[in-house]
Write a protein that holds these residues in place. Structure first.
Motif, PDB file in Angstrom:
ATOM      1  N   VAL A  72       5.542  15.243  21.358  1.00  0.00           N
ATOM      2  CA  VAL A  72       7.003  14.643  21.058  1.00  0.00           C
ATOM      3  C   VAL A  72       6.961  12.991  21.103  1.00  0.00           C
ATOM      4  O   VAL A  72       7.296  12.520  20.194  1.00  0.00           O
ATOM      5  N   GLN A  73       6.500  12.605  22.316  1.00  0.00           N
ATOM      6  CA  GLN A  73       6.375  11.352  22.640  1.00  0.00           C
ATOM      7  C   GLN A  73       5.492  10.423  21.352  1.00  0.00           C
ATOM      8  O   GLN A  73       5.714   9.773  21.170  1.00  0.00           O
ATOM      9  N   ASP A  74       4.245  11.213  20.976  1.00  0.00           N
ATOM     10  CA  ASP A  74       3.499  10.519  20.012  1.00  0.00           C
ATOM     11  C   ASP A  74       4.285  10.591  18.758  1.00  0.00           C
ATOM     12  O   ASP A  74       4.177   9.592  17.896  1.00  0.00           O
ATOM     13  N   TYR A  75       4.854  11.602  18.340  1.00  0.00           N
ATOM     14  CA  TYR A  75       5.590  11.612  17.103  1.00  0.00           C
ATOM     15  C   TYR A  75       6.787  10.449  17.134  1.00  0.00           C
ATOM     16  O   TYR A  75       6.937   9.631  16.138  1.00  0.00           O
ATOM     17  N   ILE A  76       7.550  10.401  18.282  1.00  0.00           N
ATOM     18  CA  ILE A  76       8.641   9.280  18.447  1.00  0.00           C
ATOM     19  C   ILE A  76       7.789   8.095  18.329  1.00  0.00           C
ATOM     20  O   ILE A  76       8.230   7.121  17.558  1.00  0.00           O
ATOM     21  N   ARG A  77       6.844   7.810  18.997  1.00  0.00           N
ATOM     22  CA  ARG A  77       6.037   6.390  18.955  1.00  0.00           C
ATOM     23  C   ARG A  77       5.715   6.100  17.430  1.00  0.00           C
ATOM     24  O   ARG A  77       5.918   5.021  17.061  1.00  0.00           O
ATOM     25  N   HIS A  79       7.066   7.496  14.377  1.00  0.00           N
ATOM     26  CA  HIS A  79       8.134   7.181  13.564  1.00  0.00           C
ATOM     27  C   HIS A  79       9.400   6.644  14.178  1.00  0.00           C
ATOM     28  O   HIS A  79      10.319   6.496  13.560  1.00  0.00           O
ATOM     29  N   LYS A  80       9.120   5.763  15.294  1.00  0.00           N
ATOM     30  CA  LYS A  80       9.836   5.002  15.795  1.00  0.00           C
ATOM     31  C   LYS A  80      10.894   3.942  14.985  1.00  0.00           C
ATOM     32  O   LYS A  80      12.185   3.768  14.993  1.00  0.00           O
ATOM     33  N   HIS A  81      10.168   3.182  13.998  1.00  0.00           N
ATOM     34  CA  HIS A  81      10.605   2.675  13.055  1.00  0.00           C
ATOM     35  C   HIS A  81      11.789   3.187  12.265  1.00  0.00           C
ATOM     36  O   HIS A  81      12.417   2.438  11.748  1.00  0.00           O
ATOM     37  N   LYS A  82      12.018   4.331  12.060  1.00  0.00           N
ATOM     38  CA  LYS A  82      12.866   5.035  11.230  1.00  0.00           C
ATOM     39  C   LYS A  82      14.471   5.101  12.140  1.00  0.00           C
ATOM     40  O   LYS A  82      15.340   5.583  11.604  1.00  0.00           O
ATOM     41  N   LEU A  83      14.096   4.960  13.417  1.00  0.00           N
ATOM     42  CA  LEU A  83      15.311   5.148  14.137  1.00  0.00           C
ATOM     43  C   LEU A  83      16.526   4.092  14.002  1.00  0.00           C
ATOM     44  O   LEU A  83      15.906   2.743  13.843  1.00  0.00           O
ATOM     45  N   PRO A  84      17.547   4.238  13.949  1.00  0.00           N
ATOM     46  CA  PRO A  84      18.662   3.183  14.017  1.00  0.00           C
ATOM     47  C   PRO A  84      18.678   2.267  15.273  1.00  0.00           C
ATOM     48  O   PRO A  84      18.039   2.605  16.497  1.00  0.00           O
ATOM     49  N   LYS A  85      18.708   0.883  15.082  1.00  0.00           N
ATOM     50  CA  LYS A  85      18.677  -0.098  15.858  1.00  0.00           C
ATOM     51  C   LYS A  85      19.570   0.084  17.098  1.00  0.00           C
ATOM     52  O   LYS A  85      20.523   0.349  16.859  1.00  0.00           O
ATOM     53  N   GLU A  86      19.119  -0.142  18.327  1.00  0.00           N
ATOM     54  CA  GLU A  86      20.237  -0.119  19.428  1.00  0.00           C
ATOM     55  C   GLU A  86      21.002  -1.314  19.793  1.00  0.00           C
ATOM     56  O   GLU A  86      20.628  -2.113  19.603  1.00  0.00           O
TER      57      GLU A  86
END
Length: 86
Positions: A72-77, A79-86
């Motif tokens: 999960v950590q690898d997947y998030i790392r 694809h993180k660019h797809k997350l909304p900016k905080e």
């Protein structure tokens, strides 16, 4: 004769907005929001996937949970660019 009014659907709090504003507590449960706290979640695998995954994890000296968390950590790392900016 009046038609009965439908109750408006309950809308929960926007947790992302609360976190951006610095909210430190869950407004419903009243508990502190801790990003590093481990939370239990469920997942479904086929019997064959579960057996193979468990055998591979044990043979490499890891737990299934440890490997799932790493995946999960690898997947998030990745694809993180797809997350909304905080």
């Amino acid at each position: 004769m009046q038609e009965p009014t439908k109750p408006s659907p309950a809308v929960g709090p926007d947790f992302r907005k609360l976190l951006r504003q610095g909210q430190k507590k869950d407004p419903i449960a009243g508990k502190k929001i801790r990003e590093e706290e481990m939370v239990r979640c469920g997942y479904y695998l086929t019997a064959a996937e579960q057996r193979q995954f468990k055998l591979l994890a044990i043979s490499n000296g890891h737990s299934m949970t440890e490997l799932l968390r790493k995946a999960v950590q690898d997947y998030i790392r990745i694809h993180k660019h797809k997350l909304p900016k905080e």
